[in-house]
Write an enzyme that holds these catalytic residues in place. Structure first.
Site, PDB file in Angstrom:
ATOM      1  CG  HIS A   1     -34.316  24.469  13.025  1.00 38.07           C
ATOM      2  ND1 HIS A   1     -34.438  25.490  13.938  1.00 38.07           N
ATOM      3  CD2 HIS A   1     -33.326  23.667  13.492  1.00 38.07           C
ATOM      4  CE1 HIS A   1     -33.583  25.300  14.933  1.00 38.07           C
ATOM      5  NE2 HIS A   1     -32.893  24.208  14.693  1.00 38.07           N
TER       6      HIS A   1
ATOM      7  CG  ASP B   1     -30.364  25.201  17.836  1.00 44.03           C
ATOM      8  OD1 ASP B   1     -30.821  24.710  18.880  1.00 44.03           O
ATOM      9  OD2 ASP B   1     -30.758  24.890  16.686  1.00 44.03           O
TER      10      ASP B   1
ATOM     11  CD  GLU C   1     -35.231  21.606  15.464  1.00 46.45           C
ATOM     12  OE1 GLU C   1     -34.616  20.570  15.754  1.00 46.45           O
ATOM     13  OE2 GLU C   1     -35.221  22.630  16.202  1.00 46.45           O
ATOM     14  CD  GLU C   2     -34.936  24.777  18.620  1.00 42.52           C
ATOM     15  OE1 GLU C   2     -33.827  25.094  18.130  1.00 42.52           O
ATOM     16  OE2 GLU C   2     -35.084  23.815  19.413  1.00 42.52           O
TER      17      GLU C   2
ATOM     18  CG  ASP D   1     -30.412  21.771  13.989  1.00 41.44           C
ATOM     19  OD1 ASP D   1     -31.366  21.137  14.461  1.00 41.44           O
ATOM     20  OD2 ASP D   1     -30.053  22.893  14.403  1.00 41.44           O
TER      21      ASP D   1
HETATM   22 ZN   LIG Z   1     -31.631  23.289  16.121  1.00 41.62          ZN
END
Ligand SMILES: [Zn+2]
Length: 508
Positions: A280, A292, A326-327, A355
């Site tokens: 992502h 992240d 994604e978050e 990820d």
């Molecule tokens: Zn992530």
């Protein structure tokens, strides 16, 4: 990807073997076996130094766009343009796959004990609003629902309708993590007439997973009709022990429609065995998201670039996918899978997901595709993906530990659609154990990533040693599945793609 001339060719052990077959083919079928690609050249080309350059670019983008690269923001748009420019320069023709969804936001929340004792909990410290919680301000008695505070604290709290037999409507449900997802627990509570929900962490030991701290969970992507907060095991346990407890749960939440998109870039090769290599691209809205998931998206970007540099298509179509949203709940990858028709599903051979692959206090996690460690078994073939990674790291003398297929990243939509998946991870908010510190170094008792989902998740929050190791494994796995001729369920992980590491005595 159109074929390019005059670039360094990929070396195939199979080619050598094939030549050997031609010479001595008559007598020994064993030599005909396709032992897979030599992934060393690609691994060497996919370097942490190059990946760090991409991370610095993503950091500069976040700095120039309010400190984040979240879905629906200019930071995400600029990140996407950077990725697309790099891919085009490498000869790809990236396309955007647009989608829209309702993004959840919290304007304010309160959680208190009202009686018999007054106690006000601190937002973000003692509790966190469940994402997609409903809005509301409820003060009511609290009803514990099938919780288990003893022994292994195995919990199916709120998972079954009978948990709510004789549930007093209008009260606040006290629910414990475990077995089913938070959305199911709260939906069952709503069906039973609950006016609000408190979900507390399970309180059981799961290596690499924080089952005691404040829950930072989601109810899915459909907003609930009641206010719901997550809290720690300690607070949940304390509340469960108070007779005649009345509490207040208040949430002021908003839903904003977000327009976002995935970026997809394909190599040439056989579409009927498509390998989806995904990561992502979006960050949370409170920080730049460099670990992240700048690390995952930059690592697959560099793999795509260096694969193109070879000038040769892999046997199978490799689709590099940069997921959006994604978050906010795996929105982009779920959308991608939802748009696959029957033939597309059949043609999707495997999903590799990356990820967070640069955590400062890292562990080398491999998704537990066969469920041997955590019980969550992936679709057939996921075991092969796990083994390919385990064999690779073993060939490098690098220890690994399993991580659960718990649905916290973008492989989830694929395995739910029956597509085998796997991937790598280096740890988030979980706490490193003594055993892991002995295996990987770093600090036991501390989070793998102390800046997880925070403003400090910057380029200073990446360990480049593990990033290099993970990037090599990403390159290796991409080529192994990119080259494998048959259904991956037939792949022998103890051999395929490992030839340079395993002296094949029969060849001498
Ligand atoms: Zn992530």
């Amino acid at each position: 990807m159109k074929r390019m001339r005059s670039a360094r060719p990929l070396t195939f052990v199979a080619v050598t073997t094939a030549a050997a077959v031609v010479m001595v083919g008559i007598g020994s079928p064993a030599l005909a076996k396709d032992r897979g690609p030599d992934t060393a050249p690609l691994r060497e080309a996919v370097s942490a130094d190059n990946i760090v350059k991409h991370l610095e670019a993503l950091q500069a983008i976040a700095d120039a766009n309010g400190g984040n690269r979240a879905a629906g923001t200019s930071g995400y748009e600029a990140s996407a343009q950077y990725i697309e420019d790099q891919l085009r320069a490498a000869g790809y023709d990236p396309v955007r796959q647009p989608f829209s969804y309702d993004q959840f936001g919290v304007n304010g929340a309160n959680f208190e004990q009202v009686s018999p004792n007054q106690s006000v909990y601190v937002d973000g410290t003692d509790f966190i609003t469940m994402s997609y919680s409903g809005s509301g301000d409820v003060t009511a008695a609290v009803t514990a629902v099938d919780i288990n505070l003893t022994g292994d604290r195995a919990s199916t709290s709120g998972c079954e309708a009978e948990d709510f037999a004789a549930y007093p409507a209008g009260t606040i449900a006290l629910l414990q993590r475990g077995t089913c997802d938070f959305g199911t627990k709260v939906a069952n509570a709503v069906a039973a007439g609950a006016a609000g929900a408190i979900v507390f962490n399970q309180g059981n030991d799961v290596p690499g997973d924080d089952r005691f701290g404040v829950l930072n969970g989601t109810l899915g992507t459909v907003q609930s009709t009641i206010p719901a907060v997550g809290t720690s095991f300690a607070i949940g346990e304390a509340l469960a022990g108070i007779a005649g407890l009345t509490a207040r749960v208040a949430v002021d939440a908003t839903l904003t429609t977000i327009q976002s998109f995935n970026i997809l870039a394909d190599t040439g090769g056989r579409a009927k065995r498509t390998v989806v290599v995904g990561a992502h691209l979006d960050s949370v809205d409170v920080g730049p998201g460099i670990n992240d998931n700048g690390t995952g998206s930059a690592a697959i970007l560099e793999t795509a670039i260096q694969l193109a540099e070879t000038g040769e298509d892999a046997r199978n179509l490799v689709r590099f996918a940069f997921w959006g949203g994604e978050e906010d709940g795996l929105v982009g990858s779920d959308y991608y899978v939802s748009q696959l028709n029957k033939r597309d599903l059949r043609n999707t051979e495997v999903n590799l997901n990356f990820d967070m692959v640069g955590s400062p206090n890292f562990a080398r996690f491999v998704y537990d595709g066969d469920g041997s460690a955590f019980g969550d078994v992936g679709p057939e073939g996921s075991d092969v993906v796990e083994q390919v990674f385990l064999e690779y790291f073993a060939s490098q003398g690098l220890a690994t530990v399993p991580t659960a297929f718990d649905g916290r990243s973008d492989y989830f939509g694929f395995i739910n659609a029956g597509i085998p998946a796997g991937g790598l991870f280096t740890g988030a908010e979980g706490i490193k154990t003594e055993e892991e510190a002995a295996l990987f170094g770093g600090t036991a008792g501390e989070p793998y990533d102390p800046c997880y989902h925070q403003a400090c998740d910057t380029t200073g929050n990446v360990d480049t040693t593990v990033l290099e190791q993970m990037a090599d494994a990403i390159a290796h796995s991409t080529l192994v599945f990119g080259e494998y001729k048959h259904a991956i369920t037939r792949l022998d992980p103890t051999e395929y793609g490992l030839m340079p590491f395993k002296a094949d005595h029969s060849m001498k």
